[in-house]
Design a protein around this motif. Structure first.
Motif, PDB file in Angstrom:
ATOM      1  N   LEU A  19       2.735 -15.621 -10.336  1.00  0.00           N
ATOM      2  CA  LEU A  19       2.743 -15.169  -9.004  1.00  0.00           C
ATOM      3  C   LEU A  19       3.806 -14.123  -8.766  1.00  0.00           C
ATOM      4  CD1 LEU A  19       1.875 -16.290  -5.963  1.00  0.00           C
ATOM      5  CD2 LEU A  19       3.856 -17.404  -6.101  1.00  0.00           C
ATOM      6  N   GLY A  20       5.038 -14.187  -9.611  1.00  0.00           N
ATOM      7  CA  GLY A  20       6.143 -13.028  -9.542  1.00  0.00           C
ATOM      8  C   GLY A  20       5.852 -11.909 -10.129  1.00  0.00           C
ATOM      9  N   THR A  21       4.846 -12.026 -11.170  1.00  0.00           N
ATOM     10  CA  THR A  21       4.642 -10.705 -11.760  1.00  0.00           C
ATOM     11  C   THR A  21       3.254 -10.062 -11.630  1.00  0.00           C
ATOM     12  OG1 THR A  21       3.608 -12.014 -13.707  1.00  0.00           O
ATOM     13  CG2 THR A  21       6.068 -11.446 -13.857  1.00  0.00           C
ATOM     14  N   VAL A  22       2.522 -10.721 -11.013  1.00  0.00           N
ATOM     15  CA  VAL A  22       1.041 -10.039 -10.776  1.00  0.00           C
ATOM     16  C   VAL A  22       0.750 -10.358  -9.280  1.00  0.00           C
ATOM     17  CG1 VAL A  22      -1.350 -10.294 -11.171  1.00  0.00           C
ATOM     18  CG2 VAL A  22       0.314 -10.869 -12.966  1.00  0.00           C
ATOM     19  N   VAL A  23       0.630 -11.365  -8.665  1.00  0.00           N
ATOM     20  CA  VAL A  23       0.128 -11.793  -7.201  1.00  0.00           C
ATOM     21  C   VAL A  23       0.991 -10.948  -6.297  1.00  0.00           C
ATOM     22  CG1 VAL A  23      -0.618 -13.278  -5.522  1.00  0.00           C
ATOM     23  CG2 VAL A  23      -0.980 -13.602  -8.121  1.00  0.00           C
ATOM     24  N   ILE A  24       2.568 -11.272  -6.271  1.00  0.00           N
ATOM     25  CA  ILE A  24       3.015 -10.717  -4.975  1.00  0.00           C
ATOM     26  C   ILE A  24       3.209  -9.007  -5.205  1.00  0.00           C
ATOM     27  CG2 ILE A  24       5.407 -10.703  -4.311  1.00  0.00           C
ATOM     28  CD1 ILE A  24       5.541 -13.823  -4.793  1.00  0.00           C
ATOM     29  N   PRO A  25       3.638  -8.695  -6.412  1.00  0.00           N
ATOM     30  CA  PRO A  25       3.510  -7.138  -6.478  1.00  0.00           C
ATOM     31  C   PRO A  25       2.249  -6.399  -6.373  1.00  0.00           C
ATOM     32  CG  PRO A  25       4.755  -8.226  -8.483  1.00  0.00           C
ATOM     33  CD  PRO A  25       3.998  -9.251  -7.648  1.00  0.00           C
ATOM     34  N   TYR A  26       1.368  -7.033  -6.552  1.00  0.00           N
ATOM     35  CA  TYR A  26       0.019  -6.547  -6.287  1.00  0.00           C
ATOM     36  C   TYR A  26      -0.095  -6.372  -4.586  1.00  0.00           C
ATOM     37  CZ  TYR A  26      -4.864  -5.364  -5.602  1.00  0.00           C
ATOM     38  OH  TYR A  26      -6.333  -5.025  -4.994  1.00  0.00           O
ATOM     39  N   ALA A  27       0.136  -7.490  -4.006  1.00  0.00           N
ATOM     40  CA  ALA A  27       0.080  -7.727  -2.583  1.00  0.00           C
ATOM     41  C   ALA A  27       1.024  -6.702  -1.847  1.00  0.00           C
ATOM     42  CB  ALA A  27       0.211  -8.912  -2.005  1.00  0.00           C
ATOM     43  N   ALA A  28       2.277  -6.415  -2.411  1.00  0.00           N
ATOM     44  CA  ALA A  28       3.209  -5.601  -1.929  1.00  0.00           C
ATOM     45  C   ALA A  28       2.734  -4.313  -2.204  1.00  0.00           C
ATOM     46  CB  ALA A  28       4.676  -5.783  -2.408  1.00  0.00           C
ATOM     47  N   SER A  29       2.265  -3.750  -3.269  1.00  0.00           N
ATOM     48  CA  SER A  29       1.699  -2.665  -3.475  1.00  0.00           C
ATOM     49  C   SER A  29       0.704  -2.266  -2.788  1.00  0.00           C
ATOM     50  CB  SER A  29       1.177  -2.246  -4.999  1.00  0.00           C
ATOM     51  OG  SER A  29       0.064  -2.920  -5.189  1.00  0.00           O
ATOM     52  N   LEU A  30       0.014  -2.976  -2.194  1.00  0.00           N
ATOM     53  CA  LEU A  30      -1.112  -2.815  -1.096  1.00  0.00           C
ATOM     54  C   LEU A  30      -0.699  -2.318   0.150  1.00  0.00           C
ATOM     55  CD1 LEU A  30      -3.883  -5.367  -1.805  1.00  0.00           C
ATOM     56  CD2 LEU A  30      -4.042  -2.991  -2.388  1.00  0.00           C
ATOM     57  N   ALA A  31       0.856  -2.836   0.422  1.00  0.00           N
ATOM     58  CA  ALA A  31       1.507  -2.543   1.736  1.00  0.00           C
ATOM     59  C   ALA A  31       2.417  -1.200   1.464  1.00  0.00           C
ATOM     60  CB  ALA A  31       2.430  -3.791   1.927  1.00  0.00           C
ATOM     61  N   GLY A  32       2.192  -0.947   0.213  1.00  0.00           N
ATOM     62  CA  GLY A  32       3.045   0.329   0.080  1.00  0.00           C
ATOM     63  C   GLY A  32       4.605   0.127  -0.679  1.00  0.00           C
ATOM     64  N   ALA A  33       4.957  -0.992  -1.257  1.00  0.00           N
ATOM     65  CA  ALA A  33       6.144  -1.383  -1.825  1.00  0.00           C
ATOM     66  C   ALA A  33       6.030  -0.984  -3.282  1.00  0.00           C
ATOM     67  CB  ALA A  33       6.385  -2.581  -1.848  1.00  0.00           C
ATOM     68  N   PRO A  34       7.028  -0.583  -3.931  1.00  0.00           N
ATOM     69  CA  PRO A  34       6.926   0.026  -5.248  1.00  0.00           C
ATOM     70  C   PRO A  34       6.954  -1.577  -6.005  1.00  0.00           C
ATOM     71  CG  PRO A  34       8.859   0.794  -4.379  1.00  0.00           C
ATOM     72  CD  PRO A  34       8.252   0.239  -3.162  1.00  0.00           C
TER      73      PRO A  34
END
Length: 93
Positions: free
Chosen positions: A18-33
């Motif tokens: 969750l911390g390495t794939v799911v959350i960063p992917y969802a945040a990258s869709l919102a524009g977060a690095p």
């Protein structure tokens, strides 16, 4: 303290996923690095799951001083490892 059970190991693996794939992917869709998202989410999840599984799942001790110390040490250690990996060139993205 008892050894890690299979249940707590699977919970820990899910938190890492969750911390390495799911959350960063969802945040990258919102524009977060991605590196900032991993730096924030992964240490927090690892520390919370380690403290939670050791003191709630594996034993019935609940939220106690040992759980808070485990959370603080695991958070600091995993934050240091994430910082070394992401920002000090150990494993550049």
């Amino acid at each position: 303290m008892p050894a890690f059970s299979f249940k707590s190991t699977f919970i820990l693996a899910g938190a890492v996923l969750l911390g390495t794939v799911v959350i960063p992917y969802a945040a990258s869709l919102a524009g977060a690095p991605v590196n900032i998202t991993v730096m924030v989410a992964l240490p927090l999840l690892i520390a919370a799951v380690l403290a939670g599984t050791r003191y709630v799942v594996d034993t019935d001790r609940g939220l106690c001083r040992g759980a808070l110390i485990t959370f603080a040490v695991a958070w600091a250690a995993s934050l240091l490892v994430c910082w070394l990996v992401l920002y000090q060139g150990v494993m550049p993205f």
